[in-house]
Each structure stands twice: as structure tokens, then as C-alpha cells.
Design a protein around this motif. Structure first.
Motif, PDB file in Angstrom:
ATOM      1  N   THR A  22       0.862  -1.179   0.000  1.00  0.00           N
ATOM      2  CA  THR A  22       0.000   0.000   0.000  1.00  0.00           C
ATOM      3  C   THR A  22       0.897   1.226   0.000  1.00  0.00           C
ATOM      4  OG1 THR A  22      -1.586  -1.256   1.327  1.00  0.00           O
ATOM      5  CG2 THR A  22      -1.913   1.103   1.178  1.00  0.00           C
ATOM      6  N   SER A  23       0.563   2.174  -0.838  1.00  0.00           N
ATOM      7  CA  SER A  23       1.401   3.364  -0.967  1.00  0.00           C
ATOM      8  C   SER A  23       1.160   4.325   0.196  1.00  0.00           C
ATOM      9  CB  SER A  23       1.107   4.057  -2.287  1.00  0.00           C
ATOM     10  OG  SER A  23      -0.150   4.693  -2.228  1.00  0.00           O
ATOM     11  N   PRO A  24       2.150   5.179   0.473  1.00  0.00           N
ATOM     12  CA  PRO A  24       1.961   6.203   1.519  1.00  0.00           C
ATOM     13  C   PRO A  24       0.763   7.109   1.236  1.00  0.00           C
ATOM     14  CG  PRO A  24       4.277   6.007   0.989  1.00  0.00           C
ATOM     15  CD  PRO A  24       3.521   5.154  -0.009  1.00  0.00           C
ATOM     16  N   ALA A  25       0.498   7.384  -0.039  1.00  0.00           N
ATOM     17  CA  ALA A  25      -0.648   8.233  -0.389  1.00  0.00           C
ATOM     18  C   ALA A  25      -1.962   7.559  -0.017  1.00  0.00           C
ATOM     19  CB  ALA A  25      -0.621   8.564  -1.878  1.00  0.00           C
ATOM     20  N   ASP A  26      -2.051   6.245  -0.254  1.00  0.00           N
ATOM     21  CA  ASP A  26      -3.268   5.521   0.106  1.00  0.00           C
ATOM     22  C   ASP A  26      -3.459   5.481   1.619  1.00  0.00           C
ATOM     23  OD1 ASP A  26      -3.825   5.018  -2.558  1.00  0.00           O
ATOM     24  OD2 ASP A  26      -2.883   3.039  -2.539  1.00  0.00           O
ATOM     25  N   LEU A  27      -2.380   5.252   2.337  1.00  0.00           N
ATOM     26  CA  LEU A  27      -2.451   5.233   3.796  1.00  0.00           C
ATOM     27  C   LEU A  27      -2.821   6.612   4.341  1.00  0.00           C
ATOM     28  CD1 LEU A  27       0.698   3.046   4.511  1.00  0.00           C
ATOM     29  CD2 LEU A  27      -1.694   2.352   4.755  1.00  0.00           C
TER      30      LEU A  27
END
Length: 106
Positions: A22-27
């Protein structure tokens, strides 16, 4: 037939691995959504917190991060939350320790 099974196994292994990342943007989006459920945020605050949480997740995903550096990140996120939100909003967050931990640490 063995080649087919081997190929199929490799395919599923890569598929499972790609879903686990999971990408930092999604988190960060998840954190902002959780925060928005707890307190009312205007669009400017949402954008501010999205950037803050994205930086948090990027910093925490770096390899070799020591516990001391993590604590500094946690404290800075907490300070930014407390500096941006009103006392009433922060009281709602403080009353939900799981949410506070999600926003400041994980």
C-alpha cells in the motif's frame, strides 16, 4: 502440465504480493478519512493533513529507522494535530485512543 502449474503458481504469488503493498498516499487518505469521521474538517485542513500523513507514512517506511527517530516523528505529528485542530476537536480525538494512535503512530 508441470510448466502450467508452475506458471500459475508464480502468477498467484505476484498477484498476492502486489495487493499487500500500500502506498503512503493511500495510507494518508485512510488517515484523513478516519480523522474526518471523528471531527469536521474544511477542505484546507483535509489537504494539510493529507500532506502531513503522506510524509508520515513515507518517513516511517524508510528502512533502518530507529525507535528514537520514530518517536520524533510521532511527536511532530501529534504536535501538528494539536496545533491545527481546535480544543474541542482534539478532545474528541483524545477520547478515542485507537484513532489517536492510528493518526500519530501507525
Amino acid at each position: 502440465m508441470k510448466k502450467f502449474i508452475a506458471t500459475l503458481s508464480v502468477f498467484f504469488a505476484f498477484t498476492i504480493a502486489s495487493f499487500a503493498q500500500t502506498s503512503p498516499a493511500d495510507l494518508a487518505k485512510k488517515d484523513v478519512a478516519s480523522l474526518s469521521e471523528a471531527v469536521t474538517l474544511n477542505e484546507q485542513n483535509k489537504a494539510t493533513f493529507l500532506e502531513l500523513f503522506k510524509k508520515k507514512h513515507e518517513a516511517l517506511s524508510k528502512p533502518g529507522l530507529t525507535d528514537d527517530k520514530k518517536k520524533v516523528i510521532y511527536k511532530s505529528i501529534d504536535a501538528k494535530l494539536r496545533g491545527t485542530l481546535s480544543a474541542e476537536q482534539m478532545a474528541k480525538i483524545d477520547s478515542n485512543p485507537e484513532l489517536l494512535k492510528q493518526l500519530t503512530q501507525e
